[in-house]
Write an enzyme that holds these catalytic residues in place. Sequence first.
Site, PDB file in Angstrom:
ATOM      1  N   GLU A  56      -3.019  -4.225  -9.898  1.00 27.54           N
ATOM      2  CA  GLU A  56      -2.101  -4.332  -8.761  1.00 27.54           C
ATOM      3  C   GLU A  56      -1.752  -5.797  -8.513  1.00 27.54           C
ATOM      4  O   GLU A  56      -2.606  -6.683  -8.625  1.00 27.54           O
ATOM      5  CB  GLU A  56      -2.809  -3.734  -7.536  1.00 27.54           C
ATOM      6  CG  GLU A  56      -2.063  -3.804  -6.237  1.00 27.54           C
ATOM      7  CD  GLU A  56      -2.876  -3.209  -5.078  1.00 27.54           C
ATOM      8  OE1 GLU A  56      -2.317  -3.075  -3.980  1.00 27.54           O
ATOM      9  OE2 GLU A  56      -4.076  -2.894  -5.285  1.00 27.54           O
ATOM     10  N   LYS A 127       4.103   1.512  -3.446  1.00 27.07           N
ATOM     11  CA  LYS A 127       2.867   1.997  -2.855  1.00 27.07           C
ATOM     12  C   LYS A 127       3.122   2.687  -1.526  1.00 27.07           C
ATOM     13  O   LYS A 127       3.708   2.101  -0.604  1.00 27.07           O
ATOM     14  CB  LYS A 127       1.902   0.821  -2.677  1.00 27.07           C
ATOM     15  CG  LYS A 127       0.486   1.197  -2.247  1.00 27.07           C
ATOM     16  CD  LYS A 127      -0.405  -0.047  -2.247  1.00 27.07           C
ATOM     17  CE  LYS A 127      -1.842   0.286  -1.913  1.00 27.07           C
ATOM     18  NZ  LYS A 127      -2.701  -0.938  -1.947  1.00 27.07           N
ATOM     19  N   CYS A 160      -3.842   1.802  -6.129  1.00 22.46           N
ATOM     20  CA  CYS A 160      -5.044   1.521  -5.349  1.00 22.46           C
ATOM     21  C   CYS A 160      -5.334   2.555  -4.261  1.00 22.46           C
ATOM     22  O   CYS A 160      -5.769   3.660  -4.556  1.00 22.46           O
ATOM     23  CB  CYS A 160      -4.955   0.106  -4.785  1.00 22.46           C
ATOM     24  SG  CYS A 160      -6.549  -0.585  -4.267  1.00 22.46           S
TER      25      CYS A 160
END
Length: 298
Positions: A56, A127, A160
């Site tokens: 990331e 995200k 994540c």
Amino acid sequence: MSTLQSSDETQEFPSITVAALQMEPRVGRKTENLEVSLRLIDEAATAGAQIVVLPELVSSGYVFSSREEAFELAEAVPGGVSTQAWENIARQRNVYVIAGLAERVGNKLYNSAVMVGPEGYIGTYRKLHLWGDEHLYFEAGDLDLPVFHTPLGRLAMIICYDGWFPEVYRLLAMQGADIVCMPTNWVPMPGQADDAMIMANTLAMANAHVNSLNIICANRVGTERGQHFVGNSIIVGADGWPLAAPGSADRQQILYADINLKASRQSRHLTTFNTVLRDRRTDIYDPMLGTGWQLPRY
């Protein structure tokens, strides 16, 4: 590397070699971070990897001092310097690259992942679930949960903290995803024992198992502006068991595994009677979790 089926099946439906590239980005050092990422991609491709996943925010680093710093380190997707460099090496080495970066869209910033391949730019994921101080810098993702059809199968991206939401994996599975690529910057979880598997790996294994998804998790290592990152990158097979055991907690490395899509899709049948996705009680709950999305035909 792991072998998931007999040699006869391998000849009928060859295995795909995938890699999780664990490294230590340095906040603000975009040129250096990009050079390291390209070197690792080249090394993985030389070893035979066809799909490689980077951490990331790998080009910018993670712990920003201000939104202004985050904005300065962000770039357009596609067209930015990092995406272009990853496109170039993907073409040169005939490999698919998934990497995290800060994306700039006008005055908005997103914590994004990009997918490029031998054919060039493929797509972007933003995200959905922001963690901690990310709320100070980024907008929540607005591109839903796309699944990209490639010659190597149906590939998806998450980032994540998205991995803490079972709805994410279920919706990707319902769209027919084969491999979920996860750039991540995992940090220690409260109560984590030093000798125990990290929570993120437990979640990846559980969600791989109940959704018959292969999951490639590429974490970072190191400490950045006081924030420690735990490494432990992992590649999990569609049956939920690790194909490449968790990586180091503190050093750069590349994890490799072989994935066979035919065997992965067959693993969805747990017994003669049981297939998790088929056994869902859609008379009780919405099969697409109320999103309004249509079930794909595949």
